[in-house]
Motif scaffolding. Structure first.
Motif, PDB file in Angstrom:
ATOM      1  N   LEU A  32      31.571  13.364 -48.469  1.00  0.00           N
ATOM      2  CA  LEU A  32      30.514  13.798 -47.666  1.00  0.00           C
ATOM      3  C   LEU A  32      30.986  13.974 -46.138  1.00  0.00           C
ATOM      4  N   GLY A  33      30.632  14.901 -45.328  1.00  0.00           N
ATOM      5  CA  GLY A  33      31.171  15.405 -44.237  1.00  0.00           C
ATOM      6  C   GLY A  33      30.521  14.557 -43.118  1.00  0.00           C
ATOM      7  N   SER A  34      30.698  14.071 -42.255  1.00  0.00           N
ATOM      8  CA  SER A  34      30.020  13.628 -40.861  1.00  0.00           C
ATOM      9  C   SER A  34      30.692  14.264 -39.415  1.00  0.00           C
ATOM     10  N   LYS A  35      29.926  14.188 -38.260  1.00  0.00           N
ATOM     11  CA  LYS A  35      30.653  14.745 -37.223  1.00  0.00           C
ATOM     12  C   LYS A  35      30.639  13.496 -36.352  1.00  0.00           C
ATOM     13  N   ALA A  36      31.599  13.784 -35.228  1.00  0.00           N
ATOM     14  CA  ALA A  36      31.791  12.890 -34.141  1.00  0.00           C
ATOM     15  C   ALA A  36      31.931  13.865 -32.755  1.00  0.00           C
ATOM     16  N   ASP A  37      31.198  13.500 -31.534  1.00  0.00           N
ATOM     17  CA  ASP A  37      31.223  14.291 -30.411  1.00  0.00           C
ATOM     18  C   ASP A  37      31.278  13.610 -29.295  1.00  0.00           C
ATOM     19  N   VAL A  38      31.582  14.188 -28.255  1.00  0.00           N
ATOM     20  CA  VAL A  38      31.609  13.596 -27.096  1.00  0.00           C
ATOM     21  C   VAL A  38      30.932  14.588 -25.867  1.00  0.00           C
ATOM     22  N   ASN A  39      30.076  14.366 -24.890  1.00  0.00           N
ATOM     23  CA  ASN A  39      29.825  15.426 -24.166  1.00  0.00           C
ATOM     24  C   ASN A  39      30.378  15.162 -22.594  1.00  0.00           C
ATOM     25  N   PHE A  40      31.217  15.723 -22.243  1.00  0.00           N
ATOM     26  CA  PHE A  40      31.584  15.564 -20.788  1.00  0.00           C
ATOM     27  C   PHE A  40      30.868  16.234 -19.505  1.00  0.00           C
ATOM     28  N   ILE A  41      30.817  15.304 -18.431  1.00  0.00           N
ATOM     29  CA  ILE A  41      29.869  15.798 -17.323  1.00  0.00           C
ATOM     30  C   ILE A  41      30.856  15.585 -16.141  1.00  0.00           C
ATOM     31  N   PRO A  42      30.518  16.463 -15.167  1.00  0.00           N
ATOM     32  CA  PRO A  42      31.136  16.312 -13.882  1.00  0.00           C
ATOM     33  C   PRO A  42      31.310  14.987 -13.236  1.00  0.00           C
ATOM     34  N   ASN A  43      32.602  14.338 -12.871  1.00  0.00           N
ATOM     35  CA  ASN A  43      32.620  13.246 -12.101  1.00  0.00           C
ATOM     36  C   ASN A  43      32.400  13.297 -10.739  1.00  0.00           C
ATOM     37  N   ASP A  44      31.162  12.662 -10.018  1.00  0.00           N
ATOM     38  CA  ASP A  44      30.818  12.954  -8.569  1.00  0.00           C
ATOM     39  C   ASP A  44      30.903  11.559  -7.998  1.00  0.00           C
ATOM     40  N   THR A  45      31.445  10.567  -8.665  1.00  0.00           N
ATOM     41  CA  THR A  45      31.668   9.215  -8.068  1.00  0.00           C
ATOM     42  C   THR A  45      32.551   9.082  -7.001  1.00  0.00           C
ATOM     43  N   ILE A  46      32.562   8.219  -6.077  1.00  0.00           N
ATOM     44  CA  ILE A  46      33.604   7.949  -5.186  1.00  0.00           C
ATOM     45  C   ILE A  46      34.869   6.981  -5.880  1.00  0.00           C
ATOM     46  N   THR A  47      36.037   7.455  -5.758  1.00  0.00           N
ATOM     47  CA  THR A  47      37.149   6.597  -6.439  1.00  0.00           C
ATOM     48  C   THR A  47      37.747   5.507  -5.496  1.00  0.00           C
ATOM     49  N   ASN A  48      37.572   4.279  -5.720  1.00  0.00           N
ATOM     50  CA  ASN A  48      37.876   3.328  -4.916  1.00  0.00           C
ATOM     51  C   ASN A  48      39.654   3.317  -4.514  1.00  0.00           C
ATOM     52  N   PRO A  49      40.032   2.932  -3.513  1.00  0.00           N
ATOM     53  CA  PRO A  49      41.591   2.831  -3.254  1.00  0.00           C
ATOM     54  C   PRO A  49      42.247   1.843  -4.141  1.00  0.00           C
ATOM     55  N   VAL A  50      43.374   2.202  -4.415  1.00  0.00           N
ATOM     56  CA  VAL A  50      44.272   1.348  -5.165  1.00  0.00           C
ATOM     57  C   VAL A  50      45.402   0.574  -4.116  1.00  0.00           C
ATOM     58  N   GLY A  74      33.448  13.213  -5.283  1.00  0.00           N
ATOM     59  CA  GLY A  74      33.366  14.405  -6.188  1.00  0.00           C
ATOM     60  C   GLY A  74      34.720  14.270  -6.922  1.00  0.00           C
ATOM     61  N   PRO A  75      34.910  15.254  -7.989  1.00  0.00           N
ATOM     62  CA  PRO A  75      35.841  15.209  -8.922  1.00  0.00           C
ATOM     63  C   PRO A  75      37.056  15.377  -8.671  1.00  0.00           C
ATOM     64  N   LEU A  76      37.184  16.000  -7.279  1.00  0.00           N
ATOM     65  CA  LEU A  76      38.626  16.272  -6.407  1.00  0.00           C
ATOM     66  C   LEU A  76      38.590  15.570  -5.225  1.00  0.00           C
ATOM     67  N   SER A  77      39.016  14.622  -5.044  1.00  0.00           N
ATOM     68  CA  SER A  77      38.720  13.621  -3.637  1.00  0.00           C
ATOM     69  C   SER A  77      39.856  13.049  -2.965  1.00  0.00           C
TER      70      SER A  77
END
Length: 241
Positions: A32-50, A74-77
């Motif tokens: 019997l077949g089943s499905k798996a999925d993932v829904n990507f959304i834009p990343n608009d969070t601030i990335t902390n410094p490392v 934003g996604p490019l920051s």
């Protein structure tokens, strides 16, 4: 004769099943077949410094410099840029080359203060792998009120990139700033380069970093007591150079 014997045995077996009324059934189970999925959304969070010397280590880090600028969202920051400090220097009538102090960050839960090379941090979470380009320009000469450090040159050398990402690294090179506002290349990520979070340190370690950012000031330049300052503008664009 052997062929005949096998044929007889086969016939007997079939006759026995038919005679008893027993039916052959399909094996238990099936598919019997089943499905798996993932829904990507834009990343608009601030990335902390490392920690630039250990990007994969525990974080985030906190800058010690109280005037440190906040990162962009934003996604490019642009996540972090070191302010460049040359400290107190005695006025000199000779040509002088001043070396920038190391940056300082707080690391770990106990916020231990750590000296690190001056650095800039960029994050690409767009997912397009399209590349990006970082430049910097000096918005005018170092000034102290009405006094200007005529002929002074701010230079960045020994660029070293570091990342916890497994993508190909962006390209870097030495540069010297022009106070007339002409942009200099800092980092350039071609297509399929520079994904994730990347830091560019000026100096691979603290010893090299102590020699990597310099301010050259001619001896003939007029100087008055007080703090001379210049503003640097860093620009991140979403396409490679």
């Amino acid at each position: 004769m052997k062929l005949t014997k096998f044929a007889i045995i086969g016939m007997v077996t079939v006759a026995t099943l038919a005679g008893t009324g027993t039916h052959a059934l399909a094996a238990d189970g099936g598919t019997l077949g089943s499905k798996a999925d993932v829904n990507f959304i834009p990343n608009d969070t601030i990335t902390n410094p490392v920690d630039p010397t250990d990007p994969d280590g525990p974080g985030p880090i906190t800058p010690v410099d109280p005037d440190h600028p906040a990162g962009t969202a934003g996604p490019l920051s642009i996540d972090y840029i070191s302010n460049i400090h040359f400290g107190e220097q005695k006025i000199s009538g000779n040509n002088e080359v001043y070396k920038a102090q190391l940056d300082q960050i707080k690391v770990g839960v106990d916020e231990t203060i750590k000296d690190v090379p001056n650095f800039v941090q960029v994050t690409d979470n767009r997912g397009s792998n399209a590349g990006w380009h970082l430049t910097v320009k000096q918005d005018g000469q170092f000034t102290n009120g009405g006094s200007e450090l005529t002929g002074a040159v701010l230079a960045f050398t020994n660029p070293t990139v570091n990342s916890a990402s497994e993508s190909d690294a962006p390209e870097v090179s030495d540069f010297a700033l022009n106070p007339e506002g002409i942009a200099s290349d800092v980092m350039n990520a071609e297509e399929n380069e520079g994904m994730g979070t990347w830091v560019e340190m000026f100096g691979a370690d603290n010893q090299e970093a102590a020699e990597s950012i310099t301010l050259s000031v001619p001896g003939k330049t007029s100087k008055v007591p007080g703090k001379y300052e210049a503003t640097l503008t860093w620009e991140l664009t979403d396409t490679p150079a």
